[in-house]
Design an enzyme around this catalytic site. Structure first.
Site, short mmCIF file in Angstrom:
data_model
loop_
_atom_site.label_atom_id
_atom_site.label_comp_id
_atom_site.label_asym_id
_atom_site.label_seq_id
_atom_site.Cartn_x
_atom_site.Cartn_y
_atom_site.Cartn_z
N CYS A 54 1.01 -1.23 0.09
CA CYS A 54 -0.04 -0.17 -0.03
C CYS A 54 0.66 1.23 -0.15
O CYS A 54 0.74 2.01 -1.01
CB CYS A 54 -1.00 0.23 1.14
N HIS A 104 -2.47 6.59 2.93
CA HIS A 104 -1.44 6.00 3.81
C HIS A 104 0.03 6.79 3.73
O HIS A 104 0.98 6.06 3.55
CB HIS A 104 -1.12 4.53 3.15
#
Length: 512
Positions: A54, A104
């Site tokens: 991610c 993120h």
């Protein structure tokens, strides 16, 4: 009023396997809105993540730079504020930039070029998820993946992820309404809104109405069955061990339920995409808006006995990419492309000189490709996070994929003859062509990477972060997690406002 520049809506999803989007969504997927979008999009069949995890994938996506350049190697590496992103490039060119949802970001900067962030993130912003190459084989139980997502797959009406994505969609639609109210303003700026969902990322849990769509689905069994641990390649062995596979009894029914929930969550996302496009349509902004649909990385979905991502097999590394809107000719493109290409492509479509962007990106604009000029550069990928003990790199060029790690035997696959990647031609070349191809890839790898320096940089980064993280967990704790700010006194109806002007300004379209 038009600004002469297109508005941009980026719809990013998480962990969506690109093999399920061979030319838009696969026929068996219940995804009418994404299928309609695909029909009017440039569709990139062989598009790849820069890194199958991610945070590194997303940092690279935003900057157009490989992880070895951003230094975002894993899910706990700081994203430096000085790295230009597409949000910076567009903002310099006069765009309003906003983010609703996940990106993120790790570190105190939680904007990275966005003027406004509508939600918090779903994942931590600190160094707590740092792997440690000094302890190969160590499994950090409190945050490493495990197969509980597979054995626990099923149905629920609300989950942590659903709560998040429902909020992401709601606030994104509210922002589109707000932007539409500015359509007639002489001073309005073009906008770029990034809407980033966390589905269909595991856990594999879906709402009943979407789950029921796949009652008779014929694609609930992987094409390649589970490969025993001792027959897996070394990196796949490390992934299985890092996922604690030996402590989970994964049954065929678990696999079927996991895949069913995953497909159902694609349908859940399709509904969200439909809402966004419907809002654009009803606010009369659709014709002036570029829509880019993408994912950060894929999901193995039980193929070979592997789940989630963290490798360069097609299920993990190949991701959808579709672009629709003014000036984009619909069509299918087969030449390999990269998520690194998104930043220069957006700049190109927004009329920004690529000379200003090129020093800051490892990608290339896909606008020439859409217009008939093929992309010729190889696609590069990197991985240096959990389940690895040293960095891995991969190159996709033409029909070939090459994978290298200093600890492991090389891999070479002919994806035309072997789309399931079952025959490693580096170990079993078919003849002189394969051997020459392997030599060429070795030369290419040596030209692009100093693997010893790459490994040293990763180890230094990890070691620094472990020191800082342990220190910051002692005493007072100041979190980096983004806190969206709202000025309650400037919302809805307040006594310092002219109520007649307020009601008229909040209405759109006006005078009908």
């Amino acid at each position: 009023m038009t600004t002469g520049k297109p508005n941009i809506l980026i719809i990013m999803v998480d962990q969506l396997n690109g093999k399920l989007f061979p030319d838009g969504p696969a026929d068996f997927l219940h995804a009418p809105n994404l299928k309609a979008l695909a029909k009017r999009s440039a569709r990139f069949h062989n598009n790849y993540t820069s890194s199958p995890l991610c945070a590194p994938a997303r940092a690279s996506f935003m900057a157009g730079q490989l992880p070895s350049r951003t230094r975002v190697y894993d899910n706990a590496a700081e994203y430096q504020s000085s790295i230009p992103t597409y949000a910076h490039h567009l903002r310099r060119a006069g765009y309003y930039t906003a983010l609703s949802g996940k990106m993120h970001f790790v570190g105190p900067d939680q904007l990275h070029g966005f003027e406004e962030r509508l939600t918090t993130d779903i994942y931590p912003a600190d160094f707590g998820w740092t792997p440690d190459y000094r302890k190969p084989g160590e499994r950090i139980d409190w945050w490493y993946h495990n197969l509980g997502s597979v054995t626990g797959a099923g149905v629920a009406e609300i989950t942590n992820q659903m709560e998040y994505d429902d909020e992401v969609a709601f606030l994104a639609n509210q922002k589109l309404y707000q932007l539409s109210r500015e359509n007639d303003d002489e001073s309005r700026r073009p906008w770029c809104l990034t809407v980033s969902f966390t589905h269909p990322h595991d856990p594999y849990v879906a709402r009943r109405k979407f789950w029921d769509l796949y009652e008779d689905c014929e694609h609930l069994t992987p094409e390649v069955g589970a490969i025993p641990l001792d027959e897996q390649d070394p990196h796949s062995q490390r992934i299985m061990l890092s996922c604690d596979y030996q402590n989970f009894d994964v049954t065929e029914e678990n696999v079927r339920r996991s895949r069913r929930a995953y497909f159902a969550n694609i349908s859940y996302l399709d509904e969200k995409v439909g809402e966004l496009i419907d809002t654009l349509t009803r606010t009369r902004m659709l014709d002036d808006t570029l829509i880019l649909f993408c994912s950060d990385h894929g999901d193995m979905l039980g193929e070979r006995g592997l789940w989630f991502k963290m490798n360069f097999f097609e299920g993990s590394a190949r991701v959808p990419l579709m672009i629709a809107g003014p000036g984009i000719a619909p069509g299918l493109h087969l030449t390999p492309t990269s998520n690194l290409d998104v930043t220069p492509t957006l700049a190109d479509l927004a009329g920004i000189s690529l000379e200003e962007v090129r020093p800051w990106t490892d990608g290339v604009s896909l606008v020439p490709m859409v217009n008939g000029v093929e992309r010729t550069e190889p696609v590069l990928m990197e991985y240096a996070a959990e389940a690895s003990y040293a960095p891995l790199v991969a190159i996709r060029e033409g029909k070939w994929k090459y994978v290298y790690c200093a600890l492991d035997p090389e891999q070479l696959f002919d994806l035309e003859a072997d789309p399931l990647e079952l025959t490693n031609l580096a170990e079993n070349p078919r003849g002189p062509v394969d051997q020459a191809t392997l030599t060429a890839f070795r030369d290419m790898r040596a030209a692009h990477w100093d693997m010893e320096a790459f490994d040293a940089a990763v180890r230094e980064s990890q070691a620094r972060r472990w020191v800082v993280y342990e220190a910051l967990r002692n005493g007072a704790y100041y979190p980096w997690d983004h806190q969206p700010l709202q000025k309650a006194s400037e919302r809805y109806m307040r006594n310092h406002m002219n109520l007649d002007t307020l009601e008229e300004s909040k209405r759109y379209p006006r005078g009908e």
